[in-house]
Design an enzyme around this catalytic site. Structure first.
Site, PDB file in Angstrom:
ATOM      1  N   GLU A  59       0.676  -1.089   0.053  1.00 52.14           N
ATOM      2  CA  GLU A  59      -0.071  -0.053  -0.081  1.00 52.14           C
ATOM      3  C   GLU A  59       0.652   1.257   0.024  1.00 52.14           C
ATOM      4  O   GLU A  59       0.681   2.175  -0.671  1.00 52.14           O
ATOM      5  CB  GLU A  59      -1.023  -0.101   1.191  1.00 52.14           C
ATOM      6  CG  GLU A  59      -1.567   1.098   1.487  1.00 52.14           C
ATOM      7  CD  GLU A  59      -2.163   1.577   2.873  1.00 52.14           C
ATOM      8  OE1 GLU A  59      -1.378   2.107   3.615  1.00 52.14           O
ATOM      9  OE2 GLU A  59      -3.077   0.848   3.302  1.00 52.14           O
ATOM     10  N   ASP A 120      -6.024  -3.783  -3.523  1.00 53.06           N
ATOM     11  CA  ASP A 120      -6.017  -2.202  -3.644  1.00 53.06           C
ATOM     12  C   ASP A 120      -4.766  -1.617  -3.951  1.00 53.06           C
ATOM     13  O   ASP A 120      -4.498  -0.806  -4.764  1.00 53.06           O
ATOM     14  CB  ASP A 120      -6.752  -1.704  -2.468  1.00 53.06           C
ATOM     15  CG  ASP A 120      -5.767  -1.850  -1.205  1.00 53.06           C
ATOM     16  OD1 ASP A 120      -5.089  -2.930  -0.903  1.00 53.06           O
ATOM     17  OD2 ASP A 120      -5.735  -0.757  -0.365  1.00 53.06           O
TER      18      ASP A 120
END
Length: 376
Positions: A59, A120
């Site tokens: 991330e 993500d």
């Protein structure tokens, strides 16, 4: 008379704020320099300062790529990309999705701590690469982005009865027996799906866009989004003791991604209407809450400054100029967190760059940093 004077100073302050924002968007991005100096090592590793194992997540690497692109900092972009590929993907992003967690073991030796990818992060890496390929005219970025996008579709999605094609948080661990799934609304910036639909028309990105929009809207019926939600093909969305309707450090990104969408992007107006009660709550309290509850719409406690920064573009878009200014003044007074707290700093970079219009994202998901247009 006093009210007229106050109104005059408010208007002047708003004018100065808008003028400063327009000037600032074409100057070197100081907040990015601060982030680089405190959180990114010389070789391109984004470090979560204060974590027990000095961890790095995919991330963090993915967001740094996006910020480097916004800042027109190709050297930093390549450094972060190379570290990610070498340490999280065993040397080749095209053959292995990046592990989500890297850090120091008990012997203080660095290595992968959890090899499961985070979808993500993979989306953000692929998106940043695809836009960097266009903006910096770099073919290798384009090839790598296309391969990553293909792997995301193949390894990190599932067709869920009653919901459609959906993004799983990771290739493993979120799909259970009897067609039950654990999902995260904040993992799906809809503009990324729109751009991939344009770039890769032969893959089912439109289906993923529609399923993800349904996930976000249907889980925020009371105006606030949950961090996580369970889905059963027979009963729909639900929560339990282990997976509650709490919205906090994950959910804050749902509002942020929505605010970054173009006004004419699909579902933009529906999202603004859906989150209006949350915006009203923020207006009433003068700050963004730490915790919200999706089933009741209730909220509690005061969120950190990073939360407030993340909501700046949404508040500005809804015309809450006075609250935007008040939050920005607080951020100017206390910026110590930008040197010590990784996640709050990330939210601050997103919120600041969006509200100051350092970039815009078109309805089809194309990224347009100001350096590529107005600042030339």
């Amino acid at each position: 008379m006093k009210s007229l004077v106050n109104m005059f100073f408010t208007v002047m302050a708003l004018f100065a704020f808008n003028a400063n924002a327009q000037v600032e968007q074409c100057e070197p991005w100081q907040s990015w320099q601060v982030f680089k100096n405190h959180f990114i090592s010389q070789d391109g590793r984004v470090i979560d300062l204060g974590s027990d194992q000095s961890i790095t997540t995919s991330e963090g690497q993915s967001y740094a790529l996006f910020f480097a692109l916004i800042a027109n900092d190709k050297a930093a972009f390549d450094s972060v990309l190379n570290w990610t590929q070498e340490h999280l993907s065993e040397g080749d992003l095209s053959t292995r999705l990046p592990a989500w967690k890297w850090g120091l073991d008990k012997n203080r030796v660095g290595g992968i701590l959890d090899s499961n990818p985070a979808s993500d992060s993979d989306l953000w890496i692929a998106y940043s690469l695809s836009q960097a390929a266009i903006l910096w005219d770099e073919r290798r970025y384009s090839i790598l982005a296309a391969v990553l996008a293909q792997r995301i579709i193949r390894e990190e999605t599932a067709y869920i009865t009653g919901l459609g094609l959906s993004l799983l948080p990771a290739p493993a661990g979120f799909e259970f027996d009897n067609e039950r799934y654990k999902l995260n609304p904040s993992y799906s910036p809809l503009f990324i799906y729109q751009q991939f639909k344009k770039l890769y028309p032969h893959s089912p990105w439109h289906q993923l866009h529609e399923g993800s929009a349904k996930l976000i809207l249907d889980t925020a019926q009371q105006g606030v989004s949950p961090d996580w939600v369970m889905f059963d093909s027979n009963r729909g969305f639900y929560y339990n003791r282990k997976n509650t309707d709490l919205g906090s450090y994950n959910a804050i990104r749902v509002y942020l991604w929505a605010s970054m969408m173009a006004k004419d992007a699909p579902y933009k107006q529906e999202l603004l209407a859906q989150f209006a009660p949350f915006v009203d709550t923020i207006e009433e309290r003068g700050h963004v809450p730490l915790n919200t509850y999706a089933q009741s719409g209730k909220s509690e406690k005061r969120g950190p400054l990073g939360f407030n920064a993340a909501l700046l573009p949404l508040l500005a878009e809804q015309g809450n100029d006075e609250l935007v200014m008040a939050i920005q003044q607080k951020l100017m007074i206390d910026k110590s967190f930008t040197q010590t707290r990784y996640y709050d700093s990330v939210l601050h970079l997103f919120g600041e760059s969006a509200v100051n219009k350092r970039f815009k994202i078109t309805a089809d998901g194309t990224l347009q940093p100001t350096w590529s247009t107005e600042c030339r």
